[in-house]
Design an enzyme around this catalytic site. Structure first.
Site, PDB file in Angstrom:
ATOM      1  N   ARG A 290      63.954  17.162 -49.826  1.00  0.00           N
ATOM      2  CA  ARG A 290      62.870  16.906 -50.771  1.00  0.00           C
ATOM      3  C   ARG A 290      62.797  15.407 -51.029  1.00  0.00           C
ATOM      4  O   ARG A 290      63.817  14.773 -51.338  1.00  0.00           O
ATOM      5  CB  ARG A 290      63.074  17.650 -52.094  1.00  0.00           C
ATOM      6  CG  ARG A 290      61.894  17.402 -53.049  1.00  0.00           C
ATOM      7  CD  ARG A 290      61.799  18.367 -54.203  1.00  0.00           C
ATOM      8  NE  ARG A 290      60.534  18.169 -54.910  1.00  0.00           N
ATOM      9  CZ  ARG A 290      59.898  19.083 -55.624  1.00  0.00           C
ATOM     10  NH1 ARG A 290      60.401  20.295 -55.733  1.00  0.00           N
ATOM     11  NH2 ARG A 290      58.765  18.810 -56.226  1.00  0.00           N
TER      12      ARG A 290
ATOM     13  N   TRP B 217      53.269   7.378 -55.341  1.00  0.00           N
ATOM     14  CA  TRP B 217      53.161   6.267 -54.389  1.00  0.00           C
ATOM     15  C   TRP B 217      51.862   5.493 -54.647  1.00  0.00           C
ATOM     16  O   TRP B 217      51.860   4.265 -54.690  1.00  0.00           O
ATOM     17  CB  TRP B 217      53.176   6.817 -52.958  1.00  0.00           C
ATOM     18  CG  TRP B 217      53.212   5.786 -51.887  1.00  0.00           C
ATOM     19  CD1 TRP B 217      54.315   5.292 -51.248  1.00  0.00           C
ATOM     20  CD2 TRP B 217      52.075   5.112 -51.302  1.00  0.00           C
ATOM     21  NE1 TRP B 217      53.943   4.355 -50.311  1.00  0.00           N
ATOM     22  CE2 TRP B 217      52.578   4.226 -50.330  1.00  0.00           C
ATOM     23  CE3 TRP B 217      50.699   5.167 -51.510  1.00  0.00           C
ATOM     24  CZ2 TRP B 217      51.753   3.406 -49.559  1.00  0.00           C
ATOM     25  CZ3 TRP B 217      49.860   4.339 -50.761  1.00  0.00           C
ATOM     26  CH2 TRP B 217      50.392   3.470 -49.790  1.00  0.00           C
TER      27      TRP B 217
ATOM     28  N   LEU C 141      63.039  23.380 -56.559  1.00  0.00           N
ATOM     29  CA  LEU C 141      62.488  24.067 -55.383  1.00  0.00           C
ATOM     30  C   LEU C 141      60.979  24.213 -55.456  1.00  0.00           C
ATOM     31  O   LEU C 141      60.321  24.395 -54.423  1.00  0.00           O
ATOM     32  CB  LEU C 141      63.112  25.465 -55.244  1.00  0.00           C
ATOM     33  CG  LEU C 141      64.593  25.520 -54.880  1.00  0.00           C
ATOM     34  CD1 LEU C 141      65.041  26.966 -54.737  1.00  0.00           C
ATOM     35  CD2 LEU C 141      64.862  24.765 -53.574  1.00  0.00           C
ATOM     36  N   SER C 142      60.413  24.178 -56.660  1.00  0.00           N
ATOM     37  CA  SER C 142      58.954  24.318 -56.808  1.00  0.00           C
ATOM     38  C   SER C 142      58.395  25.501 -55.988  1.00  0.00           C
ATOM     39  O   SER C 142      57.377  25.357 -55.310  1.00  0.00           O
ATOM     40  CB  SER C 142      58.244  23.012 -56.425  1.00  0.00           C
ATOM     41  OG  SER C 142      58.696  21.948 -57.237  1.00  0.00           O
TER      42      SER C 142
ATOM     43  N   ARG D 266      45.449  21.639 -59.816  1.00  0.00           N
ATOM     44  CA  ARG D 266      45.050  20.221 -59.817  1.00  0.00           C
ATOM     45  C   ARG D 266      43.532  20.081 -59.892  1.00  0.00           C
ATOM     46  O   ARG D 266      42.803  21.037 -59.634  1.00  0.00           O
ATOM     47  CB  ARG D 266      45.596  19.558 -58.555  1.00  0.00           C
ATOM     48  CG  ARG D 266      47.111  19.582 -58.565  1.00  0.00           C
ATOM     49  CD  ARG D 266      47.682  18.767 -57.455  1.00  0.00           C
ATOM     50  NE  ARG D 266      49.143  18.828 -57.498  1.00  0.00           N
ATOM     51  CZ  ARG D 266      49.939  17.964 -56.905  1.00  0.00           C
ATOM     52  NH1 ARG D 266      49.423  16.975 -56.207  1.00  0.00           N
ATOM     53  NH2 ARG D 266      51.243  18.085 -57.002  1.00  0.00           N
TER      54      ARG D 266
ATOM     55  N   ASN E 119      53.429  11.729 -53.199  1.00  0.00           N
ATOM     56  CA  ASN E 119      52.215  11.004 -52.762  1.00  0.00           C
ATOM     57  C   ASN E 119      51.473  10.379 -53.942  1.00  0.00           C
ATOM     58  O   ASN E 119      51.010   9.240 -53.867  1.00  0.00           O
ATOM     59  CB  ASN E 119      51.242  11.968 -52.074  1.00  0.00           C
ATOM     60  CG  ASN E 119      51.779  12.527 -50.778  1.00  0.00           C
ATOM     61  OD1 ASN E 119      52.761  12.020 -50.259  1.00  0.00           O
ATOM     62  ND2 ASN E 119      51.126  13.557 -50.273  1.00  0.00           N
ATOM     63  N   GLY E 120      51.348  11.145 -55.017  1.00  0.00           N
ATOM     64  CA  GLY E 120      50.597  10.674 -56.177  1.00  0.00           C
ATOM     65  C   GLY E 120      51.253   9.447 -56.789  1.00  0.00           C
ATOM     66  O   GLY E 120      50.584   8.441 -57.081  1.00  0.00           O
TER      67      GLY E 120
ATOM     68  N   GLU F 180      50.630  26.861 -56.652  1.00  0.00           N
ATOM     69  CA  GLU F 180      50.414  26.248 -57.965  1.00  0.00           C
ATOM     70  C   GLU F 180      49.560  24.980 -57.875  1.00  0.00           C
ATOM     71  O   GLU F 180      49.037  24.501 -58.890  1.00  0.00           O
ATOM     72  CB  GLU F 180      51.757  25.905 -58.626  1.00  0.00           C
ATOM     73  CG  GLU F 180      52.525  27.106 -59.156  1.00  0.00           C
ATOM     74  CD  GLU F 180      53.078  27.996 -58.054  1.00  0.00           C
ATOM     75  OE1 GLU F 180      53.496  27.449 -56.997  1.00  0.00           O
ATOM     76  OE2 GLU F 180      53.088  29.232 -58.208  1.00  0.00           O
ATOM     77  N   ASN F 181      49.420  24.437 -56.671  1.00  0.00           N
ATOM     78  CA  ASN F 181      48.644  23.201 -56.540  1.00  0.00           C
ATOM     79  C   ASN F 181      47.146  23.401 -56.812  1.00  0.00           C
ATOM     80  O   ASN F 181      46.414  22.423 -57.002  1.00  0.00           O
ATOM     81  CB  ASN F 181      48.854  22.552 -55.164  1.00  0.00           C
ATOM     82  CG  ASN F 181      50.225  21.912 -54.993  1.00  0.00           C
ATOM     83  OD1 ASN F 181      50.778  21.868 -53.890  1.00  0.00           O
ATOM     84  ND2 ASN F 181      50.809  21.387 -56.082  1.00  0.00           N
TER      85      ASN F 181
ATOM     86  N   ASP G 135      57.053  15.394 -51.241  1.00  0.00           N
ATOM     87  CA  ASP G 135      56.632  15.121 -52.619  1.00  0.00           C
ATOM     88  C   ASP G 135      56.565  13.619 -52.891  1.00  0.00           C
ATOM     89  O   ASP G 135      57.336  12.846 -52.321  1.00  0.00           O
ATOM     90  CB  ASP G 135      57.620  15.804 -53.582  1.00  0.00           C
ATOM     91  CG  ASP G 135      57.060  15.932 -54.987  1.00  0.00           C
ATOM     92  OD1 ASP G 135      55.833  15.783 -55.158  1.00  0.00           O
ATOM     93  OD2 ASP G 135      57.852  16.183 -55.913  1.00  0.00           O
TER      94      ASP G 135
HETATM   95  C1  IPE Z   1      55.713  20.772 -54.339  1.00  0.00           C
HETATM   96  O1  IPE Z   1      55.399  19.616 -55.004  1.00  0.00           O
HETATM   97  C2  IPE Z   1      54.577  21.209 -53.464  1.00  0.00           C
HETATM   98  C3  IPE Z   1      54.295  20.380 -52.313  1.00  0.00           C
HETATM   99  C4  IPE Z   1      54.961  19.315 -51.945  1.00  0.00           C
HETATM  100  C5  IPE Z   1      53.177  20.816 -51.503  1.00  0.00           C
HETATM  101  P1  IPE Z   1      54.736  19.616 -56.456  1.00  0.00           P
HETATM  102  O2  IPE Z   1      54.483  18.201 -56.778  1.00  0.00           O
HETATM  103  O3  IPE Z   1      53.587  20.537 -56.498  1.00  0.00           O
HETATM  104  O4  IPE Z   1      55.903  20.218 -57.353  1.00  0.00           O
HETATM  105  P2  IPE Z   1      56.175  20.064 -58.905  1.00  0.00           P
HETATM  106  O5  IPE Z   1      54.915  20.423 -59.613  1.00  0.00           O
HETATM  107  O6  IPE Z   1      56.547  18.640 -59.136  1.00  0.00           O
HETATM  108  O7  IPE Z   1      57.316  20.983 -59.182  1.00  0.00           O
HETATM  109  C1  IPE Z   2      52.973  15.904 -52.818  1.00  0.00           C
HETATM  110  O1  IPE Z   2      52.701  14.800 -53.591  1.00  0.00           O
HETATM  111  C2  IPE Z   2      51.745  16.472 -52.162  1.00  0.00           C
HETATM  112  C3  IPE Z   2      51.273  17.740 -52.745  1.00  0.00           C
HETATM  113  C4  IPE Z   2      51.839  18.401 -53.702  1.00  0.00           C
HETATM  114  C5  IPE Z   2      50.061  18.271 -52.172  1.00  0.00           C
HETATM  115  P1  IPE Z   2      52.245  14.923 -55.096  1.00  0.00           P
HETATM  116  O2  IPE Z   2      50.772  14.953 -55.145  1.00  0.00           O
HETATM  117  O3  IPE Z   2      52.926  16.068 -55.761  1.00  0.00           O
HETATM  118  O4  IPE Z   2      52.774  13.566 -55.676  1.00  0.00           O
HETATM  119  P2  IPE Z   2      53.481  13.316 -57.069  1.00  0.00           P
HETATM  120  O5  IPE Z   2      54.625  14.266 -57.166  1.00  0.00           O
HETATM  121  O6  IPE Z   2      52.439  13.561 -58.132  1.00  0.00           O
HETATM  122  O7  IPE Z   2      53.915  11.897 -57.009  1.00  0.00           O
HETATM  123 MG    MG Z   3      54.650  16.272 -56.786  1.00  0.00          MG
END
Ligand code: IPE
Ligand code: IPE
Ligand code: MG
Length: 244
Positions: free
Chosen positions: A191, A32, A198-199, A78, A29-30, A74-75, A27
Site C-alpha cells: 500500500r 500528490w 485494507l480499505s 466521491r 493520488n489526491g 466506496e469510491n 493510494d
Molecule cells: C483505497 O483507497 C481504494 C483504492 C486505492 C482504489 P481509498 O483512498 O479509497 O481508501 P481510504 O478511503 O483512504 O480508506
Molecule cells: C487513490 O488515490 C486512487 C483512488 C482511490 C481511485 P486517492 O484518490 O485515494 O488519493 P488520496 O488518498 O486522497 O491522497
Molecule cells: Mg486514498
C-alpha cells in the site's frame, strides 16, 4: 531516490521466494496533487502513468499475478466529477496501453462488479480482455468497483442460487465463487501513501499476505520501490499459523 530509480533496470534481483501474486493499493493520488496546489484529478492522471512501469517491472521479474486496486465500492462516495475523470482515465489507459501490455505478454482481467461501471468503461474492458486473452506471462488484475465485502456477498448469493437446499459451503467451494477464482492468494500486499489499512481490499484472500507499506504517494511509486517491497518480502518468515 532519483539514482535508485535510474538503477532499477540494472539492479540484481534475488529470484528465490518471489511472490507469485502481488496486490497493490494504489493510494495517494489526491494528496500528490493537493501538495502541488493542483486538482485531485491531476493526481489521478499521474497515478495512471505510474502503473505501466510497475506492470512491466513485475512481468520482467517473473511475478505471475499483479492485482491493482483502481476503484473501490466506496469510491462512488466521491464527487461525480472525480469519478467521471477516473472512469475516463481507465478508458484512456486501456486504449493506449493494451497493445504494449499484450506485447509484454500481459493478460488483462478484472475483479469487482464491473456491470455497474459506465458503459464505455465496460466496453473498453471487454475489448482489452479479449485482446490479451491468450497472454500467459503475467495477469494484470484490475480491481474495479471492487469491495471485499461485496465480493463475498456476491459469491455466497451466487453459490446459493445454483446449489441444492441443505448443502454445506466449504472454503474450497467458496473460493471458486470469488472474483479471484483460479488465482493464487496474494503473497504480498503493497500500500502506498503510508496508510495502514485494507480499505475493503481482498478481505478473504489476504488472510496470510505479507504487508508492505510505502510512504511514497502512488504517482511517485516506481519500479525501484516495487523491488524494495519484494526484497523486504524475501526477508519475511511466513508461518501460516504453523511453526515455520
Ligand atoms: C483505497 O483507497 C481504494 C483504492 C486505492 C482504489 P481509498 O483512498 O479509497 O481508501 P481510504 O478511503 O483512504 O480508506
Ligand atoms: C487513490 O488515490 C486512487 C483512488 C482511490 C481511485 P486517492 O484518490 O485515494 O488519493 P488520496 O488518498 O486522497 O491522497
Ligand atoms: Mg486514498
Amino acid at each position: 531516490m532519483q539514482g535508485q530509480e535510474a538503477n532499477a533496470e540494472a539492479a540484481p534481483f534475488p529470484s528465490q521466494d518471489l511472490p507469485r501474486h502481488i496486490a497493490i493499493i494504489m493510494d495517494g493520488n489526491g494528496r500528490w496533487a493537493q501538495r502541488r496546489g493542483l486538482d485531485r484529478t491531476v493526481g489521478h492522471r499521474e497515478g495512471v502513468k505510474a502503473l505501466k512501469p510497475i506492470v512491466k517491472e513485475a512481468a520482467r521479474l517473473g511475478i505471475q499475478v499483479l492485482t491493482a486496486y483502481a476503484f473501490s465500492t466506496e469510491n462512488w462516495r466521491r464527487p461525480s466529477q472525480e469519478i467521471d475523470v477516473l472512469m475516463g482515465l481507465l478508458v484512456e489507459f486501456l486504449a493506449s496501453e493494451t497493445p504494449e501490455l499484450k506485447e509484454e505478454g500481459v493478460r488483462i482481467r478484472t475483479i469487482g462488479d464491473i456491470r455497474k461501471l459506465p458503459r464505455p468503461a465496460q466496453e473498453s474492458l471487454a475489448w482489452a480482455m479479449a485482446e490479451t486473452r491468450q497472454e500467459e506471462r503475467m495477469i494484470l488484475n484490475l480491481a474495479l468497483n471492487y469491495g471485499g465485502r461485496d465480493e463475498i456477498l456476491r459469491a455466497v448469493n451466487h453459490w446459493r442460487r445454483v446449489t441444492p437446499e441443505g448443502s454445506e459451503l466449504t472454503a474450497e467451494i467458496f473460493q471458486q465463487y470469488l472474483d479471484t477464482a483460479g488465482l493464487p492468494d496474494p503473497d504480498l500486499l503493497i500500500r502506498s501513501s503510508g496508510e495502514f489499512r485494507l480499505s475493503n481490499f481482498l478481505l478473504w484472500q489476504l488472510a496470510y499476505a505479507e504487508i508492505y507499506i510505502s510512504d511514497k504517494l502512488w504517482p511517485d511509486f516506481g519500479p525501484a520501490d516495487l523491488q524494495a517491497a519484494i526484497r523486504d518480502y524475501q526477508t519475511r518468515q511466513r508461518r501460516f499459523g504453523g511453526l515455520g
